[in-house]
Write a protein that holds these residues in place. Structure first.
Motif, mmCIF file in Angstrom:
data_model
loop_
_atom_site.group_PDB
_atom_site.id
_atom_site.type_symbol
_atom_site.label_atom_id
_atom_site.label_comp_id
_atom_site.label_asym_id
_atom_site.label_seq_id
_atom_site.Cartn_x
_atom_site.Cartn_y
_atom_site.Cartn_z
ATOM 1 N N UNK A 133 0.830 -1.209 0.000
ATOM 2 C CA UNK A 133 0.000 0.000 0.000
ATOM 3 C C UNK A 133 0.867 1.262 0.000
ATOM 4 N N UNK A 134 1.935 1.261 0.783
ATOM 5 C CA UNK A 134 2.847 2.404 0.809
ATOM 6 C C UNK A 134 3.446 2.665 -0.567
ATOM 7 N N UNK A 135 3.891 1.611 -1.227
ATOM 8 C CA UNK A 135 4.490 1.756 -2.556
ATOM 9 C C UNK A 135 3.469 2.276 -3.562
ATOM 10 N N UNK A 136 2.247 1.775 -3.487
ATOM 11 C CA UNK A 136 1.206 2.182 -4.431
ATOM 12 C C UNK A 136 0.811 3.643 -4.247
ATOM 13 N N UNK A 137 0.631 4.054 -3.008
ATOM 14 C CA UNK A 137 0.275 5.463 -2.728
ATOM 15 C C UNK A 137 1.392 6.393 -3.182
ATOM 16 N N UNK A 138 2.641 6.016 -2.916
ATOM 17 C CA UNK A 138 3.773 6.837 -3.340
ATOM 18 C C UNK A 138 3.832 6.995 -4.842
ATOM 19 N N UNK A 139 3.569 5.916 -5.587
ATOM 20 C CA UNK A 139 3.584 5.984 -7.049
ATOM 21 C C UNK A 139 2.481 6.895 -7.571
#
Length: 474
Positions: A204-210
């Motif tokens: 989720x962190x990676x997706x939100x950052x992208x």
């Protein structure tokens, strides 16, 4: 400022994802997934999984330049990087959650079926992560032609990625333990659901950052970037091979990255099975997060004062000292923490020196070949990181089994021969690789910041003259 912070946010989630996969998945496999009462079964399955991972990553890595070619040949209203960044990150995040599971108990109930499904999921993850990785870092030369401006973007992005990578080290043990407690684990113990929950959070962190990065960062449009021709897939390796400076840099950086990743991948094993203080591992993350911020902050001034080349070589020298301290640390927790800190401090500096040099090699290659290849050129760095990670994953599994560092083993269970084998892979081998890496960079990598500025001037002059000649013909 919004562009800088957005790039940092994307890099934060991206490297939190990378560290979770590269450093801790094998730990999950050896300590939780295959921790049955049948030790022979555990050893066999750990071997199968690590071999499968290594084969998949090595084979997939060969396609990274072609992935770079696909990114370079993309043209959409959102640019050529953002679509691949989003598609790659979202898909890889789903696959991360899958591999941090037992596939509904198949890992132990139907192990062969598990291996097939794991292989499919891991291959999918690796391919789509490659798209997001290449798209993210290939944006740097597309944001500015100026080396100083690129350095600012690179510094901010590395600031975010350093915090992302090191935050994983800080919270991995307490977070997995906490989540495990929600799913029935005893106080202070971990279970498979704890690892799965943690993997979901990282995804989720990676997706939100992208998503944040894609929304707020735009590519620069100029004469030099407009000089782009589609690169055929069969030609992408020619593009890389034709850039002599890129090849030498790639060899030096591979030896450095392999050395660092082996040590870093075995670090949690060291704290758990040698020191007997797995809980103290979080201190490494806290210390290195602080050092990482300092390291990234001083990079621009260091690059100006002593040049990127000597940032790279000096950083490797400092890491070598850290390895020497570690080799003599034994079971001394304080010395181990000091050694880990000395090894880590120059890592962001070396990474940034490499990244900025590769970004400048886009124009160097364009001047040599007449074609601009941003993503193909920048794909070399993540290709090397993944190749180092692939070999490291295979080695870590073998070392863990050979040293007896699996399941619920205690420090007292580790034999002297097992400990020597462990130290040979964690310290002595990486030290040799570092020395060779520094010598190659010193003697063979010659593209300085001043030479890059001259390359850009030559390109502008050439393209302006070509455009004027075309107008006169018309």
């Amino acid at each position: 400022m919004k562009k800088y912070l957005s790039f940092a946010a994307g890099a934060f989630g991206h490297d939190a994802f990378y560290n979770t996969l590269s450093l801790y998945f094998v730990m999950f496999v050896t300590s939780q997934l295959f921790a049955t009462s049948d030790q022979a079964f555990n050893t066999r399955m750990i071997g199968y999984v690590t071999i499968l991972m290594t084969i998949i990553r090595v084979v997939e890595i060969a396609f990274d330049p072609m992935i770079g070619g696909a990114v370079d040949n993309t043209s959409t209203r959102w640019g050529k990087f953002k679509p691949w960044l989003l598609i790659g990150t979202l898909t890889a995040s789903v696959m991360l959650a899958l591999i941090f599971s037992s596939f509904g108990g198949l890992a132990t109930n139907k192990p062969m079926l598990y291996l097939v499904l794991f292989g499919i999921a891991f291959l999918t993850l690796d391919v789509f992560y490659s798209f997001s990785d290449i798209a993210l870092w290939s944006m740097l030369p597309a944001l500015s032609m100026d080396s100083k401006e690129r350095t600012r973007f690179g510094t901010v992005s590395r600031f975010g990625s350093t915090l992302g990578a090191q935050s994983v080290i800080i919270i991995i043990v307490p977070a997995v333990t906490l989540i495990s407690g929600f799913f029935g684990a005893s106080a202070g113990q971990q279970n498979q659901m704890g690892w799965l929950g943690y993997a979901v959070i990282v995804g989720l962190l990676a997706s939100v950052g992208a998503i944040v990065l894609a929304k707020n960062v735009k590519e620069d449009q100029n004469l030099i970037r407009a000089n782009v021709e589609h690169t055929r897939f069969r030609d992408v390796f020619k593009v890389i091979a034709g850039n002599d400076q890129l090849m030498w840099l790639a060899l030096s950086y591979f030896l450095f990255a392999f050395s660092y990743v082996i040590n870093n991948s075995l670090l949690l094993y060291y704290f758990r099975y040698v020191l007997g203080h797995a809980e103290a591992y979080a201190l490494v993350g806290i210390i290195t997060s602080i050092l990482g911020v300092i390291s990234v902050a001083i990079f621009p001034s260091l690059a100006v004062k002593i040049s990127r080349k000597f940032v790279y070589i000096g950083g490797i020298g400092l890491m070598f000292i850290g390895f020497v301290i570690f080799a003599f640390a034994g079971t001394n927790l304080t010395m181990a923490l000091i050694a880990a800190s000395v090894i880590f401090f120059p890592y962001p500096l070396i990474f940034l020196a490499t990244l900025m040099t590769i970004s400048d090699l886009v124009e160097y290659g364009q001047l040599k070949s007449g074609k601009r290849n941003e993503a193909v050129t920048l794909s070399v760095r993540p290709l090397i990181d993944k190749l180092a990670g692939a070999f490291s994953n295979g080695i870590v599994g073998v070392v863990a089994i050979g040293a007896g560092m699996t399941g619920n083993a205690k420090p007292g269970d580790i034999t002297s021969s097992g400990l020597f084998q462990f130290k040979a892979f964690m310290f002595y081998g990486p030290m040799v690789l570092l020395v060779i890496s520094a010598l190659i960079f010193l003697w063979k990598v010659t593209l300085t910041e001043e030479k890059h500025a001259d390359v850009v001037k030559q390109l502008r002059k050439k393209l302006t003259n070509d455009a004027a000649a075309t107008d006169n013909k018309e």
